[in-house]
Design a protein around this motif. Structure first.
Motif, short mmCIF file in Angstrom:
data_model
loop_
_atom_site.label_atom_id
_atom_site.label_comp_id
_atom_site.label_asym_id
_atom_site.label_seq_id
_atom_site.Cartn_x
_atom_site.Cartn_y
_atom_site.Cartn_z
N TYR A 214 3.97 2.93 1.65
CA TYR A 214 4.39 1.61 1.24
C TYR A 214 3.19 0.69 1.05
CZ TYR A 214 9.16 2.90 2.45
OH TYR A 214 10.37 3.49 2.50
N VAL A 215 3.39 -0.29 0.19
CA VAL A 215 2.39 -1.32 -0.01
C VAL A 215 3.09 -2.65 0.23
CG1 VAL A 215 0.87 -2.44 -1.68
CG2 VAL A 215 1.14 0.04 -1.72
N ASP A 216 2.55 -3.46 1.11
CA ASP A 216 3.08 -4.80 1.36
C ASP A 216 2.26 -5.80 0.57
OD1 ASP A 216 5.02 -3.86 3.11
OD2 ASP A 216 3.74 -4.08 4.86
N VAL A 217 2.95 -6.61 -0.23
CA VAL A 217 2.28 -7.57 -1.09
C VAL A 217 2.79 -8.96 -0.77
CG1 VAL A 217 1.85 -8.26 -3.48
CG2 VAL A 217 2.11 -5.84 -2.92
N LYS A 218 1.87 -9.87 -0.53
CA LYS A 218 2.23 -11.27 -0.28
C LYS A 218 2.31 -11.96 -1.63
CE LYS A 218 1.66 -14.95 2.80
NZ LYS A 218 2.66 -15.20 3.76
N ILE A 219 3.51 -12.37 -2.02
CA ILE A 219 3.73 -12.94 -3.34
C ILE A 219 3.95 -14.44 -3.27
CG2 ILE A 219 5.28 -12.90 -5.33
CD1 ILE A 219 5.72 -9.94 -4.70
N GLY A 220 4.45 -14.91 -2.23
CA GLY A 220 4.78 -16.32 -2.04
C GLY A 220 5.70 -16.38 -0.85
N GLY A 221 5.76 -17.50 -0.23
CA GLY A 221 6.57 -17.56 0.98
C GLY A 221 5.86 -16.91 2.14
N ASP B 224 7.05 -14.07 4.00
CA ASP B 224 7.24 -12.64 4.18
C ASP B 224 6.69 -11.84 3.00
OD1 ASP B 224 8.60 -13.09 6.58
OD2 ASP B 224 10.48 -13.42 5.51
N PRO B 225 5.94 -10.77 3.28
CA PRO B 225 5.46 -9.93 2.18
C PRO B 225 6.61 -9.10 1.60
CG PRO B 225 4.81 -9.00 4.29
CD PRO B 225 5.48 -10.30 4.58
N VAL B 226 6.42 -8.65 0.39
CA VAL B 226 7.38 -7.78 -0.29
C VAL B 226 6.86 -6.36 -0.18
CG1 VAL B 226 8.50 -7.23 -2.47
CG2 VAL B 226 8.04 -9.62 -1.87
N ARG B 227 7.72 -5.43 0.24
CA ARG B 227 7.31 -4.04 0.44
C ARG B 227 7.71 -3.21 -0.78
NH1 ARG B 227 7.79 -1.11 6.03
NH2 ARG B 227 5.87 -2.26 6.16
#
Length: 105
Positions: free
Chosen positions: A1-8, A10-13
């Motif tokens: 998995y890759v966790d990406v911080k997009i905004g807000g 919580d990161p998106v997995r």
């Protein structure tokens, strides 16, 4: 998995399968290989989309001759402002009315 911080907060997995699907369903490549004919399409895109840059969508729409409406001060989901969903609904309504007219002629 890759966790990406997009905004807000919580990161998106994203899973590896997500990226493999992207590669297999690359819209740019698919359209360049065989762009659909007689297709009515209109893009609606948030001006401040952190996932898909508005310039990329504008370039794609222009290249293939599709209209695009950019919703000011909106992100990816186009729901940051209470009037935005109504604005998008009106665009969709107008699009389908026009597409129906073109289909019937």
């Amino acid at each position: 998995y890759v966790d990406v911080k997009i905004g807000g907060d919580d990161p998106v997995r994203f899973s590896l399968g997500f990226f493999e699907d992207l590669k297999d369903n690359d819209l740019y490549r698919l359209f360049d290989e065989k762009a659909p004919q007689d297709v009515s399409m209109q893009f609606v895109h948030g001006e401040k989309d952190p996932l898909v840059p508005v310039n990329a969508v504008m370039e794609f729409a222009s290249k293939h001759g599709y209209p695009i409406s950019v919703v000011p001060d909106e992100g990816h989901s186009i729901c940051d402002h209470k009037e935005s969903p109504h604005f998008v609904a009106e665009l969709a309504y107008d699009f389908f009315i026009e597409a129906d007219k073109n289909y019937r002629t």
